[in-house]
Design an enzyme around this catalytic site. Sequence first.
Site, PDB file in Angstrom:
ATOM      1  N   HIS A 137     -65.903  33.203  56.104  1.00 20.41           N
ATOM      2  CA  HIS A 137     -64.560  33.248  55.518  1.00 20.41           C
ATOM      3  C   HIS A 137     -64.124  34.710  55.461  1.00 20.41           C
ATOM      4  O   HIS A 137     -64.521  35.441  54.565  1.00 20.41           O
ATOM      5  CB  HIS A 137     -64.571  32.645  54.106  1.00 20.41           C
ATOM      6  CG  HIS A 137     -65.032  31.219  54.070  1.00 20.41           C
ATOM      7  ND1 HIS A 137     -64.152  30.155  54.082  1.00 20.41           N
ATOM      8  CD2 HIS A 137     -66.279  30.675  54.047  1.00 20.41           C
ATOM      9  CE1 HIS A 137     -64.846  29.016  54.048  1.00 20.41           C
ATOM     10  NE2 HIS A 137     -66.132  29.301  54.030  1.00 20.41           N
ATOM     11  N   HIS A 180     -67.151  19.919  56.305  1.00 17.44           N
ATOM     12  CA  HIS A 180     -67.731  20.193  54.978  1.00 17.44           C
ATOM     13  C   HIS A 180     -67.996  18.826  54.361  1.00 17.44           C
ATOM     14  O   HIS A 180     -67.071  18.128  53.942  1.00 17.44           O
ATOM     15  CB  HIS A 180     -66.768  21.001  54.104  1.00 17.44           C
ATOM     16  CG  HIS A 180     -67.337  21.268  52.730  1.00 17.44           C
ATOM     17  ND1 HIS A 180     -67.534  22.528  52.228  1.00 17.44           N
ATOM     18  CD2 HIS A 180     -67.760  20.414  51.755  1.00 17.44           C
ATOM     19  CE1 HIS A 180     -68.059  22.451  51.011  1.00 17.44           C
ATOM     20  NE2 HIS A 180     -68.205  21.174  50.694  1.00 17.44           N
ATOM     21  N   ASP A 209     -72.279  31.146  55.895  1.00 14.23           N
ATOM     22  CA  ASP A 209     -71.236  30.695  54.963  1.00 14.23           C
ATOM     23  C   ASP A 209     -70.816  31.857  54.049  1.00 14.23           C
ATOM     24  O   ASP A 209     -70.722  31.707  52.835  1.00 14.23           O
ATOM     25  CB  ASP A 209     -71.662  29.473  54.145  1.00 14.23           C
ATOM     26  CG  ASP A 209     -70.469  28.815  53.450  1.00 14.23           C
ATOM     27  OD1 ASP A 209     -69.325  29.285  53.615  1.00 14.23           O
ATOM     28  OD2 ASP A 209     -70.691  27.832  52.714  1.00 14.23           O
TER      29      ASP A 209
HETATM   30 ZN   LIG Z   1     -67.582  27.786  53.965  1.00 12.64          ZN
END
Ligand SMILES: [Zn+2]
Length: 446
Positions: free
Chosen positions: A63, A181, A310
């Site tokens: 991200h 997800h 992540d």
């Molecule tokens: Zn993520």
Amino acid sequence: MIVDLVLSNTKAYIDNEIVNCSLAINQGKIFKIGTEANMPRTDTKIDLKNLLVLPGLIDVHVHLRDEGKAYKEDFCSGTAAAAAGGITTVLDMPNNKPVTMSVETLRGRMKVAERKILVNVGFYSEFPKNMKETEEIIREGAVAFKLYMAEQVGGLNIDDDYALLEAFKTVSRLKVPVAIHAEDKTALKKAEDELKRANCNDIEAFLKAHSEKVEVTAVERLLNIAAQTNVHMHFCHISTENGLNAIIDGKKSGMKLTCETTPHYLFLSVDDLRRIGTLALTMPPMREKHHIATLWNGIKNSWIDILASDHAPHPLGQKEAKSVWDVKVGIPGLETTLPLLLTEVKRGRLSITDIVRLMSEKPAEIFRLKGRGCLKEGNNADVVVVDLDRKHKIDSSRFHSKAKYSPFDGWNVEGKPVKTFVGGRLIMDEEEIVGEVGSGEIIRRE
Ligand SMILES: [Zn+2]
């Protein structure tokens, strides 16, 4: 002929072997791999003194934030963190502000990124409101779709099985993966509402809500829908035994499935989360020990295809709150992943082959990143130089990421990325960013 650069005296990972050789780099590509005597002439030679040279790592779950969330991370700080961690390509998640879910938002995001990135960046898109735009988004260059099942993020109604089926059919025609997800919104919401009504606002409540069952429910539901199509589903950050087992069953039945897990599910347990507190809160959360053993087994048996960080940075202030439900979930991971994995090489739990497979070869193959993922002539010169014997302590205050904390802070690790080259350019040298912003390439789906 004179080439741009020669890396001499390396132990390089080539064709599943570590070989003594030199690498000539020209115009961003690996021009020649061979003995020093066979290298073309160059004005710039770097003697790597027998250090290990690996294909640059590809982190498929990052991200990078920026735009409306630039206070958390921006393209410059995020890709600096990647370079510092030996990662030369990242795939950026779409839950941004604005959400990447249209040609317009994707184009805007690429434009902002262009002048700021230090490593290569590819982009996920969420599904658009108008499914007709799906194809245009891929034509614009998105490398894959991301589908959040824990909450409504994109334009596709995640409560509607038929809509999901139609979306999967479209995507399978376009031959791009859908990254999932996997936490079921309905099950999660129900548990969360009950806990909130009972005034349960602590980590234990979060763990109860984000149960193994919530992960398994999402995996099984999507497997059932996907089985009616030819879609390639990629399950993100799998954290539980039964979640992984459901995926293994799907793989055995011949479905087009891949999955990833992250270092924090391999190295940290629910006990660490309880000890460290909400700073270590992730979604899904860390698990009991038997899940960790299953995940390691999944890696050993190659059921798990990819390791990804992540990397999900937030300001420290958003990692604490009176109620756990107000804490932002996610931790930075770009700068800790490779040192943690290299330490396991020293301990004998992983091999260099495992790291290259999980973080270079498979990511390139699954997301079709042409000319990346292995060291061979003609490929992009994305290279990380590793000192396997370098002992150091993880120090989050030195992170290049804006998020200067980590549940791994203070851990003693052995093995360190010491130089990162992106497209033949030296970007990171001994923790320092020496490359120029804009050195990274925007990766567009061809
Ligand atoms: Zn993520």
